[in-house]
Motif scaffolding. Structure first.
Motif, PDB file in Angstrom:
ATOM      1  N   ASP A   1      -3.096  -2.974  -2.296  1.00  0.00           N
ATOM      2  CA  ASP A   1      -4.343  -2.525  -1.678  1.00  0.00           C
ATOM      3  C   ASP A   1      -4.752  -1.146  -2.195  1.00  0.00           C
ATOM      4  O   ASP A   1      -4.990  -0.216  -1.427  1.00  0.00           O
ATOM      5  CB  ASP A   1      -4.176  -2.493  -0.159  1.00  0.00           C
ATOM      6  N   ASN A   2      -4.831  -1.040  -3.548  1.00  0.00           N
ATOM      7  CA  ASN A   2      -5.266   0.208  -4.196  1.00  0.00           C
ATOM      8  C   ASN A   2      -4.317   1.369  -3.910  1.00  0.00           C
ATOM      9  O   ASN A   2      -4.729   2.459  -3.521  1.00  0.00           O
ATOM     10  CB  ASN A   2      -6.692   0.564  -3.774  1.00  0.00           C
ATOM     11  N   SER A   3      -3.017   1.113  -4.129  1.00  0.00           N
ATOM     12  CA  SER A   3      -2.015   2.164  -3.936  1.00  0.00           C
ATOM     13  C   SER A   3      -2.256   3.329  -4.881  1.00  0.00           C
ATOM     14  O   SER A   3      -2.697   3.151  -6.023  1.00  0.00           O
ATOM     15  CB  SER A   3      -0.608   1.606  -4.170  1.00  0.00           C
TER      16      SER A   3
ATOM     17  N   TYR B   1       0.862  -1.180   0.000  1.00  0.00           N
ATOM     18  CA  TYR B   1       0.000   0.000   0.000  1.00  0.00           C
ATOM     19  C   TYR B   1       0.897   1.228   0.000  1.00  0.00           C
ATOM     20  O   TYR B   1       1.569   1.525   0.986  1.00  0.00           O
ATOM     21  CB  TYR B   1      -0.945   0.025   1.202  1.00  0.00           C
TER      22      TYR B   1
ATOM     23  N   GLU C   1      -9.215  -3.381  -4.873  1.00  0.00           N
ATOM     24  CA  GLU C   1      -9.763  -2.336  -4.020  1.00  0.00           C
ATOM     25  C   GLU C   1      -9.199  -2.474  -2.618  1.00  0.00           C
ATOM     26  O   GLU C   1      -8.574  -3.479  -2.276  1.00  0.00           O
ATOM     27  CB  GLU C   1     -11.291  -2.438  -3.992  1.00  0.00           C
ATOM     28  N   ARG C   2      -9.469  -1.471  -1.769  1.00  0.00           N
ATOM     29  CA  ARG C   2      -8.947  -1.507  -0.412  1.00  0.00           C
ATOM     30  C   ARG C   2      -9.576  -2.647   0.389  1.00  0.00           C
ATOM     31  O   ARG C   2     -10.775  -2.691   0.596  1.00  0.00           O
ATOM     32  CB  ARG C   2      -9.223  -0.184   0.307  1.00  0.00           C
ATOM     33  N   TYR C   3      -8.734  -3.576   0.815  1.00  0.00           N
ATOM     34  CA  TYR C   3      -9.174  -4.667   1.674  1.00  0.00           C
ATOM     35  C   TYR C   3      -8.829  -4.412   3.141  1.00  0.00           C
ATOM     36  O   TYR C   3      -9.310  -5.116   4.018  1.00  0.00           O
ATOM     37  CB  TYR C   3      -8.527  -5.988   1.251  1.00  0.00           C
TER      38      TYR C   3
ATOM     39  N   ASN D   1      -5.787  -7.615   3.138  1.00  0.00           N
ATOM     40  CA  ASN D   1      -4.705  -7.670   2.165  1.00  0.00           C
ATOM     41  C   ASN D   1      -3.766  -8.841   2.458  1.00  0.00           C
ATOM     42  O   ASN D   1      -3.350  -9.570   1.552  1.00  0.00           O
ATOM     43  CB  ASN D   1      -3.938  -6.347   2.175  1.00  0.00           C
TER      44      ASN D   1
END
Length: 439
Positions: free
Chosen positions: A52-54, A24, A79-81, A86
């Motif tokens: 994680d959607n950096s 991330y 997407e952000r987990y 993650n």
């Protein structure tokens, strides 16, 4: 690689190790981490990158680097987990016999994977292997107070055990006389361990309800059921810098997270030990630690309340979040102490009966979904006892749990402690304690 000949006669089919890298916004240090992977002396490695959607160029750095290596690799943007999500996703996408985490900030020594796998293969009952790790502060931040706090607290964790041997029962580590002494985490971070993947089928993945202690929870769960291997050699470098989570989350949020973990250690079935004597000692130690930390947490809450009184709205929001989390952890106190607390010597047997009756009636009101009446009765019960808030909370929840069991009801403590009535009751309980102390 001579030491690896023990794995099989052909000296070719080494166990596959999945190096899982949850990312991330890791562009600043990611290249160094990847280079430490490429320097590994172990031949059978796959790299799993879970992003994680950096918002930076982490994925491009990983793609460009791994494309030029001989490793098998997979890169998963998503997407952000969240932290646990993650980590767990990277595990789910792996194919190896062993999981070797490497965080974007950290570095592996060239023989790290080789030495850890070599030990893991000595005993099928080993669930986790760890080693000492070197800590270093990113140049330019040597005098940062947060970095210094993390560094001083976390260096040479392995020396905090009273006795470490190459292979030993996890339960023996839980019974170590130093186990409950700081630092509580004597293993280290995920970058510092090798885990046999199959164990996740039996003890579960990382707990998404925890933020700062989810790795510690996993190490303890593994100890409950497996042997632990220790390589007495510095194999990992842990970078300390101002942006990392272990620095940013210091303080009250970390204290709340600790309370949630203590509750899980007391009551989750995955913390069931095979040796009853060790389990009894372990649970007693957790209870003592939990009560001590809860008193400290009350102090944190009081500090926040004092800030609220001078008009800091942002602090009010933080206080609300902390109180909600605190009351969620009360579920962990359901079945431990029962009615074992000693009443004040001046209350007498009659007041004890009246108190118990009030709490039992409160439970019936709760079952009837009359939470206002429940709250009134619990508040009324306080007239018959002289206890600390921690004792009161323990006893209320324990009586509720006992009555539910007797009547074959399922007691969902999360529902109770997340109700508005319970939150108000807890807030008033804390305020009453503060008022009495001030008087």
């Amino acid at each position: 690689m001579n030491n690896l000949k023990q794995f099989d006669n052909s000296n070719q089919n080494y166990p596959l190790v999945s190096i899982c890298m949850p990312l991330y916004n890791g562009a600043e240090f990611l290249m160094e981490a990847l280079e430490s992977v490429s320097s590994q002396t172990y031949p059978q490695i796959e790299v799993i990158v879970s992003d994680d959607n950096s918002k930076d160029n982490s994925i491009k750095i990983a793609e460009d680097f791994l494309r030029s290596t001989s490793f098998s690799y997979k890169i998963f943007p998503h997407e952000r987990y969240g932290i646990a999500g993650n980590w767990n996703f990277s595990i789910s996408q792996s194919s190896g016999k062993y999981i070797k985490f490497l965080f974007q900030d950290d570095l592996l020594e060239p023989e790290c994977v080789e030495k850890m796998v070599e030990l893991a293969e000595k005993d099928d009952d080993i669930g986790l292997v760890f080693s000492p790790r070197e800590m270093f502060i990113t140049p330019g931040h040597e005098n940062n107070p947060g970095c210094l706090q993390v560094y001083n607290y976390g260096k040479d964790l392995h020396k905090s055990w009273s006795k470490l041997i190459e292979i030993q029962s996890g339960e023996n580590l839980l019974a170590d006389p130093n186990f409950f002494n700081n630092p509580i985490n004597k293993i280290g971070e995920p970058s510092n361990v090798l885990i046999k993947k199959e164990i996740f089928q039996y003890i579960g993945l990382f707990d998404p309800e925890l933020r700062q202690t989810l790795d510690l929870d996993m190490w303890f769960r593994i100890m409950c059921h497996y042997k632990i291997g220790f390589v007495d050699r510095y194999l990992v470098k842990f970078r300390v810098h101002p942006k990392q989570a272990s620095n940013k989350n210091l303080g009250v949020k970390n204290a709340v997270d600790n309370q949630m973990l203590r509750g899980k250690m007391l009551y989750s079935s995955v913390y069931k030990l095979s040796d009853p004597s060790i389990e009894k000692k372990f649970k007693a130690g957790v209870q003592k630690l939990m009560e001590s930390e809860m008193e400290n947490l009350f102090g944190w809450i009081q500090q926040l309340e004092n800030k609220v009184e001078v008009g800091q709205q942002e602090t009010q929001e933080e206080l609300t979040q902390v109180q909600v989390k605190l009351h969620q952890t009360e579920k962990a106190l359901e079945q431990e102490l029962g009615l074992e607390h000693s009443l004040d010597s001046n209350t007498g047997e009659e007041k004890q009966v009246q108190y118990t009756l009030m709490v039992k009636n409160a439970w019936y009101a709760y079952q009837a979904e009359d939470l206002n009446k429940m709250s009134q009765l619990l508040r009324k019960s306080l007239e018959y006892i002289v206890w600390l808030p921690t004792q009161v909370i323990v006893d209320w929840l324990d009586i509720f749990a006992q009555l539910a069991s007797e009547h074959s009801y399922e007691f969902n403590s999360y529902t109770l402690i997340n109700s508005q009535e319970w939150k108000i009751l807890m807030y008033n309980l804390l305020k009453t304690k503060d008022t009495e102390e001030a008087a």
